[in-house]
Design a protein around this motif. Structure first.
Motif, mmCIF file in Angstrom:
data_model
loop_
_atom_site.group_PDB
_atom_site.id
_atom_site.type_symbol
_atom_site.label_atom_id
_atom_site.label_comp_id
_atom_site.label_asym_id
_atom_site.label_seq_id
_atom_site.Cartn_x
_atom_site.Cartn_y
_atom_site.Cartn_z
ATOM 1 N N SER A 134 0.876 -1.176 0.000
ATOM 2 C CA SER A 134 0.000 0.000 0.000
ATOM 3 C C SER A 134 0.912 1.224 0.000
ATOM 4 O O SER A 134 1.851 1.297 0.796
ATOM 5 N N THR A 157 -2.406 -1.041 -3.609
ATOM 6 C CA THR A 157 -3.262 0.084 -3.234
ATOM 7 C C THR A 157 -2.405 1.347 -3.289
ATOM 8 O O THR A 157 -1.455 1.494 -2.509
ATOM 9 N N VAL B 205 -6.453 3.898 1.652
ATOM 10 C CA VAL B 205 -5.133 3.262 1.730
ATOM 11 C C VAL B 205 -4.922 2.590 3.087
ATOM 12 O O VAL B 205 -4.306 1.520 3.174
ATOM 13 N N LEU B 206 -5.467 3.179 4.152
ATOM 14 C CA LEU B 206 -5.352 2.537 5.476
ATOM 15 C C LEU B 206 -6.088 1.200 5.488
ATOM 16 O O LEU B 206 -5.623 0.224 6.078
ATOM 17 N N ALA B 207 -7.227 1.156 4.828
ATOM 18 C CA ALA B 207 -8.044 -0.065 4.836
ATOM 19 C C ALA B 207 -7.362 -1.206 4.094
ATOM 20 O O ALA B 207 -7.669 -2.376 4.315
ATOM 21 N N GLY B 208 -6.401 -0.855 3.217
ATOM 22 C CA GLY B 208 -5.786 -1.886 2.393
ATOM 23 C C GLY B 208 -4.641 -2.626 3.048
ATOM 24 O O GLY B 208 -4.161 -3.622 2.496
#
Lengths: 292, 292, 292, 292
Positions: A134, A157, B205-208
């Motif tokens: 990411s 990502t 991006v944090l969720a990835g």
């Protein structure tokens, strides 16, 4: 074929440079330790003998080094990148450092006509090898567009999150979440273990609901087995939480829970656990409630 | 066709009772407010006029009431379930209460030959309607086997996690995680907002990565929009964190981060936010760093 | 000569009862363990064989027992004080218990025409022996006036702080402060020790300024020497912090720092330090930053 | 008559310089704002037009400036003290700065044959005016002996606590204690106020026992009246807690409670309270449990 310079061929940088070669870039890498370039050369890349050599050859230069002082030395040092840079080059710092470092780098670079992006990553060694990192990118939109093919070679990502420094802020938010969730999972697992519950069944059911999270999915089994092979070292997460709290302090933001988590990471290092995976924080929480 | 009694037809209990009817059970429901039985009757179930009527008719009785005193009154009260129970009946408490309550219920029930399970759930109103609750079950293995068809009518992730009370311990661990992650997500979002970063891109991006979690997936957008319609109320999460810390205290377990989170939930109620969704905790953290 | 009953002749109660005799009261004492009355009898007091005997003889009855359940049993139990009480008697509870306990006791007592005060103390065994306890009194002003001679026989600082339960609230505030200051002094001493500073000189200069406090004056030298003979046991301070946090929760008050301190006391007990003096909390803080 | 240079004539420095004159020293003072020297000249001292002038005239030079960068500029700057210093001079830094600053200053000074002490103070403007400051001194014993007459002119409690930097460590411990005790007193007073207790009576009885401390003695009445005129500003205490946590981090020391207190000071500044007396932290704790 775009020539990409790559400075910093450690655990993360090495496989990233190799993935750039695989994606068709002409990669010229530099490391303080020349032997680190072996994988890159074997994959079809080139090894540079100096930063100056990288600066002379590359249109885009990627940095992947441990900490702010390393970035400052490589970029701003007497024989560093900017001493040898040409106007129009693009410098992408993928290290995890303070937003202030990126602002200082961007300012010095702009004076030479060099453009910059900060683009720290999440995903660890596995993500670097698999090319599934990411990437959180700060800087100008047109530079982000230029760099996109590079990012696509190493990540999955990929988000442009704001101006210079914004990438590092989001990386700070990432480390805040990961460190804090490791602590919460530690507290939850210890509660379950202390109460005569089947911890494996508990993890399965916790993972299925609103409590579900990636730390639980990827690390709970090892935490229950007290296996903490790195992974991402406690020492590095400790450094990153320092960045988080400094960024919050600068932003005038009070983070009560993160502050406590950061102190537990200080404790982990003081207990000699610095080289364990960050999930080893569980040992600190466990020790708090154990006779010695 | 098994006759299932169902006591407590609130936001959670009503759709669960209806799902039992749909799965083919003969359901007889009771609520202190008779009008609450409307959905159940419309679906083909029956409404009882008293707890005694439920006890007389049912082989299995499910409880879904707000708090420990409610369970005690319904089960142990003068005109409660055990006063009318028959040996061999199975009592399943799906409320979220203290492990001690379940132990006391189990003991009193055993004296009458009644078997018990504690089986609190996670997944909220939506999970209750969709029949996709996570169910964490404490009690004897053979009683779990008996109850499985009932659980399968209302839930998806179903785990037998240990003896009597174990279900409540795992539910406590669940609330520890959810409450703590809400706080961490609040701190992370506020850091991002305070630093001029695009918060939507940041959330993506944090969720990835390793920071990924269900709270971020389901609630971050609403938190960024400052929309906190319940959902699961702060008042209830506050109650649940009281159960968590009492269970930890009993187990001799120090939970430093959960203790701070619990105080922030105390603050949320004191600030008049008790009826908001638990993600409204963000307002407390935000208020900490805002001029009044 | 007023007849004073005294129930609870432990470390605190015994010297308090003796001081009442010395002040000229006719004291009749009761303890579950008859041998505990030895000092009282030697001083000129009387030993009762039952609570009923105390109730029959005394105009004023003082309680000094460990915890809320003890107070409830002694006062409200089948053969307890109120079962044998006469209208017009005054009951003074000097134990440290919850404000709720005092409210319940006051209500039950009022139904019998018995008046009550809650009057917990600070000052420890030494203050009890020397008759220099601090006494924080809740209840009606006229009852406080009646009880004043009793208080003056055992204490020095004597304050009527409000209605029933107010004494226990102030005692809770006292324990909040003492527990928290012990933690802060621990953190300060460890910082000084870890940094190669002369800790004795540091304590002298810290004691002279705004940082000055009684814990530093009375306990720092022993803390530096790692000598933690009780004193006031960690187990009891742990119990008291439970009262503090429950009172705050009832009052809708968030106490973030006290909550962390309370968890460190939980840790102290879990580490087997429960019988040390409360200044032994330093060992928990020290252990947090020590290799095992 | 010893010539003492004095750099920094602010709220603290001005009365200290005047007290040195009164004690018989020949004082030559310098401030960036020349008008600040008025009191000193009126008392019989001299005003210098530059740091160089101070360096030329003085045998001992005292510094009293706001922060580490100020010390670095005054001492190490192009036209700073060391640029004009003579071997054998003694430099006494009474500012509150990081231990690292003092180490750097000492090293640079030693290269010029200049000796140094770090000697931060506690006691505030009142202590500076009255000449009753507490002074915590780091450096060589012989330099401490040389400086003693200077210290005795401005302070009362004077302690040599260790080598270079030790004075700043003890000052850090002082600020840890003061900031933490202010927080604890805030929590205690709010508990008392929220529970219908007479707060003045409560303060009297709390002050008489083990909970007694200087903050309670000097500030509780103003805190109850919500009067927070400085005093020592929250902004400065915030800065000092940054020094505390950095020193602890360097020493490998986890300070869980101080970390939470520091976040509450961050909140105080974010709430616009930075210019209040540090006891104004109560408003942050109060706000946590108040509707907006």
């Amino acid at each position: 074929m775009t020539v990409v310079g790559f400075i910093g061929l450690g655990i993360m940088g090495r496989p990233m440079a190799v993935n750039l070669v695989k994606a068709g870039f002409d990669v010229i890498g530099y490391s303080r330790r020349p032997e680190s370039a072996g994988d890159l050369v074997a994959a079809g890349g080139r090894a540079a003998g100096s930063i100056a050599e990288v600066a002379a050859a590359a249109e885009v230069v990627v940095l992947m080094v441990p900490d702010s002082p390393d970035v400052e030395q490589v970029v701003l040092g007497a024989d560093g990148l900017l001493a040898h840079a040409r106007a129009g080059q693009l410098l992408i710092d993928m290290s995890t450092v303070t937003p202030q470092t990126e602002t200082a780098v961007a300012k010095a670079a702009a004076a030479k006509g060099v453009r910059t992006l900060d683009a720290p990553v999440s995903g660890g060694e596995k993500g670097a090898i698999d090319g599934t990192l990411s990437i959180m990118v700060g800087g100008a939109a047109e530079d982000f567009a230029t760099a996109r093919p590079v990012f696509e070679a190493v990540g999955k990502t990929i988000e442009h999150v704001g101006p210079t420094g914004a990438g590092q802020i989001v990386k700070a938010a990432n480390q805040l979440l990961v460190g804090g969730i490791i602590e919460l999972v530690s507290e939850a697992l210890l509660l379950v273990e202390a109460s005569g519950v089947d911890p494996d069944a508990a993890v399965r059911v916790l993972a299925g609901g609103l409590a579900g999270n990636r730390v639980l999915d990827l690390k709970a089994a090892n935490m229950l087995a007290r296996q903490f092979q790195p992974g991402f070292r406690i020492d590095l997460h400790h450094k990153d939480l320092g960045i988080v709290l400094a960024a919050a302090r600068d932003a005038g933001l009070s983070l009560p829970v993160t502050a406590v988590v950061a102190q537990l990471f200080v404790a982990a290092r003081a207990q000699g656990l610095g080289s364990l995976d960050h999930s080893g924080l569980l040992k600190v929480v466990e020790g708090l409630s154990s006779t010695r």
